[in-house]
Design an enzyme around this catalytic site. Structure first.
Site, mmCIF file in Angstrom:
data_model
loop_
_atom_site.group_PDB
_atom_site.id
_atom_site.type_symbol
_atom_site.label_atom_id
_atom_site.label_comp_id
_atom_site.label_asym_id
_atom_site.label_seq_id
_atom_site.Cartn_x
_atom_site.Cartn_y
_atom_site.Cartn_z
ATOM 1 N N GLY A 1 0.753 -1.138 0.029
ATOM 2 C CA GLY A 1 -0.094 -0.021 0.003
ATOM 3 C C GLY A 1 1.046 1.271 0.031
ATOM 4 O O GLY A 1 0.474 2.236 -0.830
ATOM 5 N N ALA A 2 1.916 1.270 0.775
ATOM 6 C CA ALA A 2 2.683 2.555 1.021
ATOM 7 C C ALA A 2 3.747 2.038 1.849
ATOM 8 O O ALA A 2 4.081 0.824 2.669
ATOM 9 C CB ALA A 2 1.863 3.492 1.500
ATOM 10 N N MET A 3 4.944 3.026 1.862
ATOM 11 C CA MET A 3 6.068 2.623 2.509
ATOM 12 C C MET A 3 6.490 4.065 3.250
ATOM 13 O O MET A 3 6.624 5.160 2.741
ATOM 14 C CB MET A 3 7.272 2.279 1.466
ATOM 15 C CG MET A 3 8.656 1.925 2.483
ATOM 16 S SD MET A 3 8.387 0.568 3.609
ATOM 17 C CE MET A 3 9.672 1.147 4.712
ATOM 18 N N GLU A 4 6.946 3.909 4.456
ATOM 19 C CA GLU A 4 7.006 4.892 5.559
ATOM 20 C C GLU A 4 8.591 5.471 5.411
ATOM 21 O O GLU A 4 8.987 6.347 6.530
ATOM 22 C CB GLU A 4 6.839 4.572 7.059
ATOM 23 C CG GLU A 4 7.904 3.462 7.734
ATOM 24 C CD GLU A 4 7.178 2.351 7.314
ATOM 25 O OE1 GLU A 4 7.827 1.322 8.261
ATOM 26 O OE2 GLU A 4 6.320 1.870 6.542
ATOM 27 N N ASN A 5 9.386 5.352 4.447
ATOM 28 C CA ASN A 5 10.532 5.871 4.173
ATOM 29 C C ASN A 5 10.933 7.115 5.063
ATOM 30 O O ASN A 5 9.856 8.203 4.797
ATOM 31 C CB ASN A 5 11.335 5.937 2.907
ATOM 32 C CG ASN A 5 10.646 4.612 2.161
ATOM 33 O OD1 ASN A 5 11.223 3.474 2.348
ATOM 34 N ND2 ASN A 5 10.109 4.970 1.230
ATOM 35 N N HIS B 1 -1.246 6.623 8.362
ATOM 36 C CA HIS B 1 -0.447 5.432 8.872
ATOM 37 C C HIS B 1 0.899 5.611 8.629
ATOM 38 O O HIS B 1 1.980 5.402 9.437
ATOM 39 C CB HIS B 1 -0.978 4.182 8.236
ATOM 40 C CG HIS B 1 -0.345 2.911 8.960
ATOM 41 N ND1 HIS B 1 -0.798 1.941 9.805
ATOM 42 C CD2 HIS B 1 0.863 2.331 8.305
ATOM 43 C CE1 HIS B 1 0.115 1.041 9.921
ATOM 44 N NE2 HIS B 1 1.006 1.217 8.871
ATOM 45 N N GLU B 2 1.278 6.040 7.452
ATOM 46 C CA GLU B 2 2.777 6.204 7.006
ATOM 47 C C GLU B 2 3.311 7.285 7.839
ATOM 48 O O GLU B 2 4.578 7.200 8.232
ATOM 49 C CB GLU B 2 3.025 6.224 5.749
ATOM 50 C CG GLU B 2 2.114 5.036 4.616
ATOM 51 C CD GLU B 2 2.716 3.675 5.249
ATOM 52 O OE1 GLU B 2 3.911 3.576 5.586
ATOM 53 O OE2 GLU B 2 1.881 2.816 5.064
ATOM 54 N N HIS C 1 4.336 6.309 11.329
ATOM 55 C CA HIS C 1 5.283 5.738 11.311
ATOM 56 C C HIS C 1 6.550 6.435 11.767
ATOM 57 O O HIS C 1 7.691 5.846 12.094
ATOM 58 C CB HIS C 1 5.574 4.912 10.074
ATOM 59 C CG HIS C 1 5.258 3.570 10.063
ATOM 60 N ND1 HIS C 1 5.348 2.707 11.243
ATOM 61 C CD2 HIS C 1 4.156 2.541 9.358
ATOM 62 C CE1 HIS C 1 4.841 1.399 11.011
ATOM 63 N NE2 HIS C 1 4.416 1.589 9.818
ATOM 64 N N GLU D 1 4.274 -2.235 13.288
ATOM 65 C CA GLU D 1 2.936 -2.181 12.559
ATOM 66 C C GLU D 1 1.768 -2.357 13.279
ATOM 67 O O GLU D 1 0.861 -1.636 13.116
ATOM 68 C CB GLU D 1 3.140 -3.234 11.500
ATOM 69 C CG GLU D 1 4.223 -3.198 10.529
ATOM 70 C CD GLU D 1 4.177 -1.709 9.711
ATOM 71 O OE1 GLU D 1 3.093 -1.115 9.630
ATOM 72 O OE2 GLU D 1 4.887 -1.713 8.947
#
Length: 853
Positions: free
Chosen positions: A258-262, A294-295, A298, A317
């Site tokens: 879905g997505a990535m919290e870099n 959410h991201e 994080h 998570e």
């Protein structure tokens, strides 16, 4: 013969890293087939580990051009998974490692590491993608600041942290916050930004950018507003402010998740960024708001504090899912949000917990970590946080979180660290609660009652069935939020939390004027299956009078489930009491329209199959489908006048708004038209489709027509209208299969795999066809096995291109042992065919092997 199959990694074997990193400097010279990556890494020995260790660097699919150690050329010898510098070659103190490698992002169809999506360079490094970029100790407990230089003839060059310098064809980024390699990110391409600014509570001015392809700029407004709401909420509720000068989001079409919290550069599947009223449903808008939040959350629960190893994945998570659930409740409607979360948990995690893929929230071993990004780690992990908050109270929850942030900022932590701050903040021994992290399976709680002379006694018994590798279970600490309702509908006892910590426990309530009806597990206070033999009369009382909205919904859902099960078993029809209760609920204007829409829905085919299986029966997917169809028709016939009234009342004149009020009204309106289609041959649905000015109503009306075997003209019109919009086209593919009659679902899916727009290497498009067939259980489980063959054919094909997505899709088979011997034999044959593939990926081999076992 030596076993060369991938071996499991065990939590018990964890060893701290022998070397830590003080600084990472990377230079990328981007080219589709020959990107050069130069890395300079300053190592120091870990003082907590004895000397004498080799230095092991992970690396896969890398062409080593050159290497040096402390400035001197080094003859490194890579193997299939990295390279080792023997201890005797290492200096006694700190050291500097340099390496230049060549990689081919254009050919990286696995979408891990550095790859290309429609001309854009982007990365996905969680969990172990960074090792496909350069040689590095690719593990979450090795944290370091990064400085990155990108060289390319592209207008936009992005990485983590703050932009510190740029020129013609290059840019340099510096992230001062130590991070593990899985949080590294790079994006380069011809992108356009929607920009804004945000001032944090401590006075920092932050530039906000959402980067998209040309033509998508007009679909980013909602995502930007959701981001700002998230930043405000995290400051107000958790006291967490953003810590860099720039926050970038990039929308990417080809993305496995879905997505990535870099850190500072979140990369998103484009479906969770782009929205307009015409192209996105209300559910899409809600998903964008939730995943943006959410991201962003994080940044503290995942980035500033990360997990020591991948076994602790739920530490970031589960906690962040709980935080996004809180946020969405505050932004929308707490009761409706909680019901939606419970339905999701039961549909995904309970299914996982009762099958061959069951595993603890903190697994004990894995072969491929990508296979453990599961509902158990995420959704059940969030339920554990919710239970902790309930057990210690909101004030002590806040104190524990403050202690967690202050104590562990900049660290890689464990579940033990997490439990410790709650024990310290609350003064409680939570060792029994910790079993929730260690034991797999969904606990069963059996309920019995006793009533004597004003004394009411509840006896609760807990039992968790065996799961793979865990035949015996210890008792858990289960919070059971309880209220008591009188026969007149008055609440005799407001909510109090009963703590079930033994295999059997009794709780008594004195001096009651009458035998009450218990309202148990209020707010769904624990992720358990409750076995409580309530009469239909008692359920009707709870449906009408329970002050807890979740249990009010649960009472109606239980009535519907029992009616459907009776119809499946012996053809019994729903009685007038149930239909009258539905009518009262439908016309009750004091109830939120979104709640009424949920209450009008029936239990899913999969949940009914699970209920039959739990009762020791063999579910028949076709019989389940037919019972639901017949019940929907009976409801529509009995309530048609009320449905027409509600349909008219729920219209939302004026400009479209994605807020909770209007979204709820549209949800009820779509439910009404779907039922009415069964009694008016789709007339109202055709009218809605023709007049719709938003995707929620257009897609809802079209789905209502498809569900009654109509809508062929609307199908063609929908395609003509949206053929150039890739995200809407995903809906076009999925809806035709999900709403198809069981005897046509496989043939429709097969035909769509031959459509010119079926770009099967794109994860969203693949899921829109193969995943949609799984959303039609009676179609997928058609007795001739054609659904199984179609899915297996495509999983085998995708596995050679994108193992991660293929392996996750193999979960369509996880419930195969529920069904009759004929279906089991057909599924087993397909699973064994998959396992027989010579080039099967590690991801797929682990998943299918577990399903078979």
């Amino acid at each position: 013969m030596r076993d060369t199959s991938p071996q499991p990694i065990h939590l018990a074997d964890y060893q701290p890293p022998p070397f830590l990193i003080d600084d990472v400097r990377l230079t990328f010279r981007l080219a589709p087939q020959a990107t050069r990556v130069h890395a300079t890494i300053r190592f120091r020995r870990n003082p907590g580990v004895h000397a004498g260790h080799d230095l092991r660097l992970d690396g896969e699919e890398l062409k080593l051009i050159s290497a040096s150690l402390d400035g001197k050329p080094y003859d490194a010898q890579p193997d299939a998974t990295g390279l080792t510098i023997p201890a005797q070659d290492l200096p006694e103190g700190a050291l500097e490692w340099q390496a230049e490698v060549e990689i081919a992002p254009e050919g990286n169809t696995a979408l891990e590491g550095l790859y290309m999506s429609k001309g854009m360079y982007c990365t996905q490094c969680e969990a172990e993608g960074f090792r496909k970029i350069t040689f590095y100790p690719d593990r979450p407990d090795v944290m370091a600041p990064f400085r990155v230089r990108i060289e390319a003839d592209l207008p936009v060059l992005l990485s983590n942290g703050n932009l510190v310098a740029k020129g013609d064809g290059w840019a340099e980024w510096h992230d001062p916050h130590p991070k593990p390699s899985y949080l590294f990110a790079l994006v380069a391409g011809d992108l356009h930004a929607t920009s804004d600014r945000f001032r944090t509570m401590d006075g920092r001015e932050v530039a906000l950018n959402i980067w998209v392809r040309a033509g998508d700029e007009g679909k980013t407004g909602y995502a930007m507003e959701a981001l700002k709401r998230s930043m405000i909420w995290d400051e107000q509720v958790y006291g967490r402010a953003y810590d860099l000068d720039i926050f970038n989001i990039v929308a990417v079409d080809d993305f496995n998740m879905g997505a990535m919290e870099n850190k500072g550069l979140n990369i998103f599947n484009s479906r969770y960024v782009l929205a307009s009223p015409e192209t996105a449903t209300d559910a899409d808008y809600a998903a964008i708001e939730r995943i943006i939040a959410h991201e962003y959350f994080h940044n503290w629960t995942g980035n500033r504090i990360t997990c020591r190893d991948w076994f602790q994945l739920s530490l970031k998570e589960g906690l962040t899912v709980f935080r996004d659930q809180q946020f969405m409740g505050d932004m929308r409607n707490h009761a409706v949000k909680r019901i939606e979360d419970v339905l999701t948990l039961r549909a995904r995690q309970f299914r996982e917990d009762t099958g061959p893929l069951a595993h603890p929230v903190r697994p004990e071993s894995y072969v491929e970590i990508n296979n453990f990004y599961t509902a158990t780690v995420y959704e059940k992990g969030a339920e554990l946080i919710r239970m902790l908050q309930l057990l210690v109270g909101e004030d002590r929850y806040r104190a524990a979180l403050e202690l967690y942030f202050n104590r562990h900022d900049g660290q890689a932590c464990t579940i033990e660290d997490w439990i410790a701050v709650f024990e310290e903040a609350s003064g409680r021994d939570l060792s029994q609660f910790k079993r929730w992290y260690e034991q797999a399976g969904t606990p069963r709680v059996e309920v019995s009652e006793d009533w004597q002379d004003g004394r009411y006694t509840l006896t609760l018994r807990q039992h968790t069935p065996p799961t793979p590798g865990q035949p015996l279970k210890e008792p858990l600490l289960i919070p059971v939020a309880t209220g008591l309702i009188g026969r007149d509908g008055q609440e005799l006892l407001p909510t109090q939390v009963l703590e079930l910590d033994s295999p059997e426990q009794s709780f008594s309530f004195e001096d009651l004027p009458q035998k009450p009806v218990p309202s148990l597990l209020r707010g769904f206070s624990a992720p358990v299956l409750l076995n409580h033999a309530l009469s239909n009369e008692d359920r009707a009382l709870l449906l009408s009078h329970d002050t807890d909205p979740v249990n009010r919904f649960e009472a109606g859902r239980a009535l519907a489930r029992d009616i459907l099960l009776a119809m499946i078993r012996d053809g019994a029809k729903p009685g007038p009491d149930y239909l009258d209760a539905l009518r009262m609920m439908l016309r009750d204007d004091t109830l939120d329209p979104a709640f009424r829409a949920l209450a009008l829905s029936l239990p899913s085919q999969d949940s009914l199959a699970a209920a039959l299986h739990d009762a020791g029966e063999t579910p028949d997917p076709t019989a389940i489908y037919q019972a639901r169809q017949e019940t929907l028709g009976l409801i529509a016939d009995a309530l048609q006048d009320d449905l027409r009234t509600v349909f008219a009342e729920m219209a939302t004149p004026g400009p479209y708004s994605a807020d909770a009020r209007d979204a709820g009204r549209r949800a009820l309106r779509v439910q009404a038209v779907a039922l009415l289609a069964r009694v008016d041959d789709g007339a109202k649905a055709q009218e809605m489709f023709a007049r719709a000015n938003n995707m929620t109503e257009q897609l809802g009306a079209w789905g209502a027509l498809l569900a009654i075997g109509a809508g062929q003209e609307e199908t063609a019109q929908f395609y003509r209208q949206w053929a150039q919009d890739r995200l809407v086209l995903d809906k076009w593919f999925a809806a035709q299969i999900a709403h198809a009659a069981p005897d046509r679902a496989v043939s429709i899916a097969q035909a769509l795999t031959e459509h010119a727009d079926f770009e099967w290497k794109n994860p969203n498009r693949f899921r829109s066809v193969i995943g949609a067939l799984g959303m039609n259980p009676a179609g997928f489980h058609t007795p001739d096995g054609s659904g199984y063959r179609l899915v297996s054919d495509w999983l085998i094909r995708l596995d050679g291109v994108n193992p991660q997505t293929a392996a996750r899709m193999s979960t369509l088979f996880e419930t195969w042992r529920r069904y009759d011997t004929g279906r089991q034999a057909l599924i087993r044959a397909e699973l064994e065919r998959i396992m027989a593939q010579e080039s099967l990926s590690r991801d797929m081999r682990e998943m299918v092997g577990r399903v078979l076992e």
